[in-house]
Scaffold this motif. Structure first.
Motif, PDB file in Angstrom:
ATOM      1  N   VAL A 355      54.174  47.964  38.869  1.00 27.17           N
ATOM      2  CA  VAL A 355      54.787  47.145  39.691  1.00 27.17           C
ATOM      3  C   VAL A 355      54.265  46.846  41.062  1.00 27.17           C
ATOM      4  CG1 VAL A 355      56.893  46.287  40.552  1.00 27.17           C
ATOM      5  CG2 VAL A 355      56.805  47.240  38.291  1.00 27.17           C
ATOM      6  N   LEU A 356      54.050  48.127  41.507  1.00 29.57           N
ATOM      7  CA  LEU A 356      53.350  47.982  43.062  1.00 29.57           C
ATOM      8  C   LEU A 356      52.038  47.531  43.007  1.00 29.57           C
ATOM      9  CD1 LEU A 356      54.928  51.673  43.951  1.00 29.57           C
ATOM     10  CD2 LEU A 356      55.334  49.408  45.178  1.00 29.57           C
ATOM     11  N   LYS A 357      51.094  47.767  41.959  1.00 22.53           N
ATOM     12  CA  LYS A 357      49.857  47.388  41.795  1.00 22.53           C
ATOM     13  C   LYS A 357      49.746  45.907  41.910  1.00 22.53           C
ATOM     14  CE  LYS A 357      45.475  47.708  39.235  1.00 22.53           C
ATOM     15  NZ  LYS A 357      44.781  48.297  38.180  1.00 22.53           N
ATOM     16  N   ASP A 358      50.710  45.125  41.084  1.00 20.04           N
ATOM     17  CA  ASP A 358      50.952  43.918  40.940  1.00 20.04           C
ATOM     18  C   ASP A 358      51.422  43.106  42.285  1.00 20.04           C
ATOM     19  OD1 ASP A 358      50.115  43.807  38.438  1.00 20.04           O
ATOM     20  OD2 ASP A 358      52.036  43.678  37.370  1.00 20.04           O
ATOM     21  N   LEU A 359      52.216  43.641  43.070  1.00 20.08           N
ATOM     22  CA  LEU A 359      52.942  43.172  44.055  1.00 20.08           C
ATOM     23  C   LEU A 359      52.223  43.439  45.511  1.00 20.08           C
ATOM     24  CD1 LEU A 359      56.770  43.473  43.055  1.00 20.08           C
ATOM     25  CD2 LEU A 359      55.344  41.296  42.742  1.00 20.08           C
ATOM     26  N   VAL A 360      51.693  44.368  45.406  1.00 17.17           N
ATOM     27  CA  VAL A 360      51.110  44.839  46.670  1.00 17.17           C
ATOM     28  C   VAL A 360      49.720  45.207  46.711  1.00 17.17           C
ATOM     29  CG1 VAL A 360      50.911  46.840  48.555  1.00 17.17           C
ATOM     30  CG2 VAL A 360      53.174  46.232  47.189  1.00 17.17           C
ATOM     31  N   GLY A 361      49.097  46.046  45.739  1.00 13.38           N
ATOM     32  CA  GLY A 361      47.539  46.337  45.657  1.00 13.38           C
ATOM     33  C   GLY A 361      47.482  47.657  44.948  1.00 13.38           C
ATOM     34  N   GLU A 362      46.208  48.032  44.940  1.00 13.25           N
ATOM     35  CA  GLU A 362      45.783  49.261  44.347  1.00 13.25           C
ATOM     36  C   GLU A 362      46.812  50.439  44.620  1.00 13.25           C
ATOM     37  OE1 GLU A 362      44.045  51.011  41.247  1.00 13.25           O
ATOM     38  OE2 GLU A 362      43.479  48.797  42.104  1.00 13.25           O
ATOM     39  N   THR A 363      47.363  51.049  43.822  1.00 17.30           N
ATOM     40  CA  THR A 363      48.429  52.243  43.973  1.00 17.30           C
ATOM     41  C   THR A 363      47.542  53.431  43.348  1.00 17.30           C
ATOM     42  OG1 THR A 363      50.064  50.592  44.084  1.00 17.30           O
ATOM     43  CG2 THR A 363      50.647  52.835  43.516  1.00 17.30           C
ATOM     44  N   ARG A 364      47.917  54.413  44.432  1.00  6.89           N
ATOM     45  CA  ARG A 364      47.552  55.815  44.030  1.00  6.89           C
ATOM     46  C   ARG A 364      48.817  57.046  44.098  1.00  6.89           C
ATOM     47  NH1 ARG A 364      46.375  59.369  48.427  1.00  6.89           N
ATOM     48  NH2 ARG A 364      46.170  57.969  50.374  1.00  6.89           N
ATOM     49  N   GLU A 365      48.836  57.998  43.216  1.00 12.35           N
ATOM     50  CA  GLU A 365      49.898  58.865  43.307  1.00 12.35           C
ATOM     51  C   GLU A 365      49.431  59.932  44.402  1.00 12.35           C
ATOM     52  OE1 GLU A 365      52.525  59.820  40.049  1.00 12.35           O
ATOM     53  OE2 GLU A 365      51.169  61.669  40.056  1.00 12.35           O
ATOM     54  N   VAL A 366      50.222  60.066  45.607  1.00 13.15           N
ATOM     55  CA  VAL A 366      49.978  60.977  46.509  1.00 13.15           C
ATOM     56  C   VAL A 366      50.441  62.269  46.107  1.00 13.15           C
ATOM     57  CG1 VAL A 366      50.264  61.691  48.983  1.00 13.15           C
ATOM     58  CG2 VAL A 366      50.061  59.127  48.294  1.00 13.15           C
ATOM     59  N   LYS A 367      51.489  62.369  45.502  1.00 11.71           N
ATOM     60  CA  LYS A 367      52.537  63.569  45.340  1.00 11.71           C
ATOM     61  C   LYS A 367      53.312  63.392  44.284  1.00 11.71           C
ATOM     62  CE  LYS A 367      55.327  67.324  47.325  1.00 11.71           C
ATOM     63  NZ  LYS A 367      56.211  67.604  48.466  1.00 11.71           N
ATOM     64  N   ARG A 368      53.330  64.366  43.337  1.00 16.44           N
ATOM     65  CA  ARG A 368      54.495  64.074  42.046  1.00 16.44           C
ATOM     66  C   ARG A 368      55.109  65.770  41.790  1.00 16.44           C
ATOM     67  NH1 ARG A 368      54.941  60.559  37.868  1.00 16.44           N
ATOM     68  NH2 ARG A 368      55.956  61.223  36.170  1.00 16.44           N
ATOM     69  N   THR A 369      56.410  65.554  41.658  1.00 16.48           N
ATOM     70  CA  THR A 369      57.240  66.547  41.235  1.00 16.48           C
ATOM     71  C   THR A 369      58.037  66.305  39.915  1.00 16.48           C
ATOM     72  OG1 THR A 369      59.329  66.140  42.327  1.00 16.48           O
ATOM     73  CG2 THR A 369      57.683  67.359  43.562  1.00 16.48           C
ATOM     74  N   PRO A 370      58.651  67.169  39.201  1.00 20.19           N
ATOM     75  CA  PRO A 370      59.229  66.584  38.136  1.00 20.19           C
ATOM     76  C   PRO A 370      60.305  65.482  38.301  1.00 20.19           C
ATOM     77  CG  PRO A 370      59.207  68.940  38.177  1.00 20.19           C
ATOM     78  CD  PRO A 370      58.637  68.617  39.329  1.00 20.19           C
ATOM     79  N   LYS A 371      60.976  65.466  39.556  1.00 25.22           N
ATOM     80  CA  LYS A 371      61.696  64.168  39.703  1.00 25.22           C
ATOM     81  C   LYS A 371      61.329  63.283  40.642  1.00 25.22           C
ATOM     82  CE  LYS A 371      66.819  63.757  40.903  1.00 25.22           C
ATOM     83  NZ  LYS A 371      67.780  64.558  41.495  1.00 25.22           N
ATOM     84  N   PHE A 372      60.495  63.661  41.595  1.00 27.20           N
ATOM     85  CA  PHE A 372      59.989  62.420  42.523  1.00 27.20           C
ATOM     86  C   PHE A 372      58.559  62.113  42.487  1.00 27.20           C
ATOM     87  CE2 PHE A 372      64.250  63.264  44.058  1.00 27.20           C
ATOM     88  CZ  PHE A 372      64.837  62.081  44.486  1.00 27.20           C
ATOM     89  N   SER A 373      58.259  60.950  42.667  1.00 25.11           N
ATOM     90  CA  SER A 373      56.600  60.678  43.168  1.00 25.11           C
ATOM     91  C   SER A 373      56.552  59.921  44.519  1.00 25.11           C
ATOM     92  CB  SER A 373      56.392  59.765  41.885  1.00 25.11           C
ATOM     93  OG  SER A 373      56.256  60.712  40.616  1.00 25.11           O
ATOM     94  N   VAL A 374      55.440  60.317  45.066  1.00 23.15           N
ATOM     95  CA  VAL A 374      55.213  59.538  46.250  1.00 23.15           C
ATOM     96  C   VAL A 374      53.981  58.807  46.017  1.00 23.15           C
ATOM     97  CG1 VAL A 374      54.450  59.568  48.698  1.00 23.15           C
ATOM     98  CG2 VAL A 374      56.167  61.392  47.948  1.00 23.15           C
ATOM     99  N   THR A 375      53.884  57.553  46.150  1.00 26.79           N
ATOM    100  CA  THR A 375      52.655  56.797  46.012  1.00 26.79           C
ATOM    101  C   THR A 375      52.252  56.007  47.307  1.00 26.79           C
ATOM    102  OG1 THR A 375      54.094  54.843  45.336  1.00 26.79           O
ATOM    103  CG2 THR A 375      53.315  56.230  43.568  1.00 26.79           C
ATOM    104  N   CYS A 376      51.068  55.489  47.067  1.00 23.61           N
ATOM    105  CA  CYS A 376      50.430  54.768  48.363  1.00 23.61           C
ATOM    106  C   CYS A 376      49.794  53.584  47.839  1.00 23.61           C
ATOM    107  CB  CYS A 376      49.482  55.674  48.989  1.00 23.61           C
ATOM    108  SG  CYS A 376      48.580  54.604  50.273  1.00 23.61           S
TER     109      CYS A 376
END
Length: 380
Positions: A355-376
């Motif tokens: 969804v973020l790629k479609d609405l904003v642009g290229e999206t990468r994962e900065v950090k991931r835990t079992p519960k949360f993810s941070v994307t840029c």
């Protein structure tokens, strides 16, 4: 109330879909209780009504059009709720209501108050204390909600400030609490304790919060994860937005990290704006960050931000609905400059990357835990 066109009310600009309605049985039960009361005492109509927590305007508009109240003072925490009320009023050609902040003037000398029970007991505590402190000594409060969201703790909160709390019979899975006999002395003392605050030495920050703000004075896990990688955001970002700022933790952190940048903290919640303002003051940043109450990012210009930080909501009113975030992602995409970045922290299972790629642009994962993810996401 059978003649009022509840079915024509809209939630816009909030999320609209067939399963999400702009009014419900709790609204109608509250109005039925009000109708019974004004028939017994018609002088209440000229005294006017105070409404707190009207989601999309159903209570306010029906009270004016069907019950005949001369005026309504209304407080809605969400800016989208205010806009929905205005839009619905325009469509139905109804006037007579005024928007108010959550302060003494909202309830001063009120004889009758209609309230949609909030899910936060802290928020209810603050509302109840305000009414008990400043409304008329003979005020009558009708506090309604859906049974699935009501708890006995709500009765306990109301009993702190009122001598009488009586529950109605359940109707269509809804109930109203009838409340009388305010204790203004106890209420005024309680109000002096807001906002609450808590010091976090680990991040060198004091958090301040009024009743009902997301996470209160707590440092929620999602915000903690985004704080941990904040130093990886662009060092040259000049125009930064803390989107959905809540109590203002991210705004404090990014203002310190990027001292030469212009920082805006924005939220549609009036209690969030008040909380963020208090948090910034408590941390010596009063005036450093512009705190704005807004529906989405509607007051922000296209292609104006270098960096947006976002811990998105999962609710549309009381309904859990992940599509709420989609509209806000699109808003962020509109406001970002080409090459600007949207940093999002969200529950990992939601899978927002496509969804973020479609609405904003290229999206990468900065950090991931079992519960949360941070994307840029970088605006193309």
């Amino acid at each position: 109330m059978s003649t009022f066109p509840f079915e024509s009310l809209r939630r816009w600009p909030d999320l609209e879909s067939p399963e999400l309605l702009a009014s419900d049985a709790a609204d109608r039960l509250l109005l039925s209780e009000l109708e019974h009361e004004v028939k017994a005492d018609p002088t209440l109509l000229q005294a006017g009504l105070v409404v707190i927590g009207d989601n999309y305007g159903a209570i306010t508009l029906a009270a004016l059009k069907e019950l005949g109240f001369s005026s309504v003072r209304v407080h809605q925490d969400a800016r989208s709720g205010e806009l929905a009320l205005e839009n619905n009023a325009k469509e139905l050609s109804i006037t007579g209501f005024t928007h108010h902040a959550l302060d003494a003037e909202l309830v001063r000398d009120a004889r009758i108050v209609a309230m949609r029970l909030p899910r936060s007991l802290d928020q209810l505590d603050q509302w109840a204390a305000l009414v008990a402190a400043y409304a008329a000594p003979n005020v009558q409060v009708f506090a309604g909600g859906r049974l699935k969201h009501m708890t006995l703790g709500m009765n306990d909160v109301l009993k702190q400030y009122f001598g009488m709390v009586v529950a109605s019979l359940a109707v269509q899975k809804s109930r109203v609490l009838r409340v009388k006999e305010p204790n203004s002395e106890v209420a005024l003392e309680s109000l002096s304790g807001w906002p609450k605050s808590k010091r976090y030495d680990v991040i060198d920050t004091t958090v301040c919060a009024y009743g009902g703000v997301f996470a209160g004075i707590n440092l929620d896990i999602g915000t903690r994860e985004l704080l941990a990688v904040l130093d990886q955001t662009p060092a040259d970002a000049q125009n930064i937005i803390d989107f959905g700022c809540g109590s203002g933790l991210l705004a404090v952190a990014i203002a310190r990290l990027r001292p030469n940048a212009t920082v805006v903290a924005t939220d549609q919640s009036s209690v969030a704006v008040a909380s963020a303002t208090a948090t910034l003051e408590a941390n010596g940043l009063g005036g450093r960050v512009d705190v704005v109450r807004d529906d989405g990012l509607s007051s922000q210009a296209d292609a104006s931000a270098d960096l947006i930080l976002f811990n998105p909501p999962f609710h549309s009113g009381a309904a859990v609905h992940s599509d709420t975030s989609v509209r806000l992602f699109a808003e962020a995409g509109r406001v970002l400059k080409p090459g600007g970045e949207l940093w999002v922290v969200a529950n990992s299972h939601l899978g927002y990357k496509p969804v973020l790629k479609d609405l904003v642009g290229e999206t990468r994962e900065v950090k991931r835990t079992p519960k949360f993810s941070v994307t840029c996401s970088t605006k193309g």
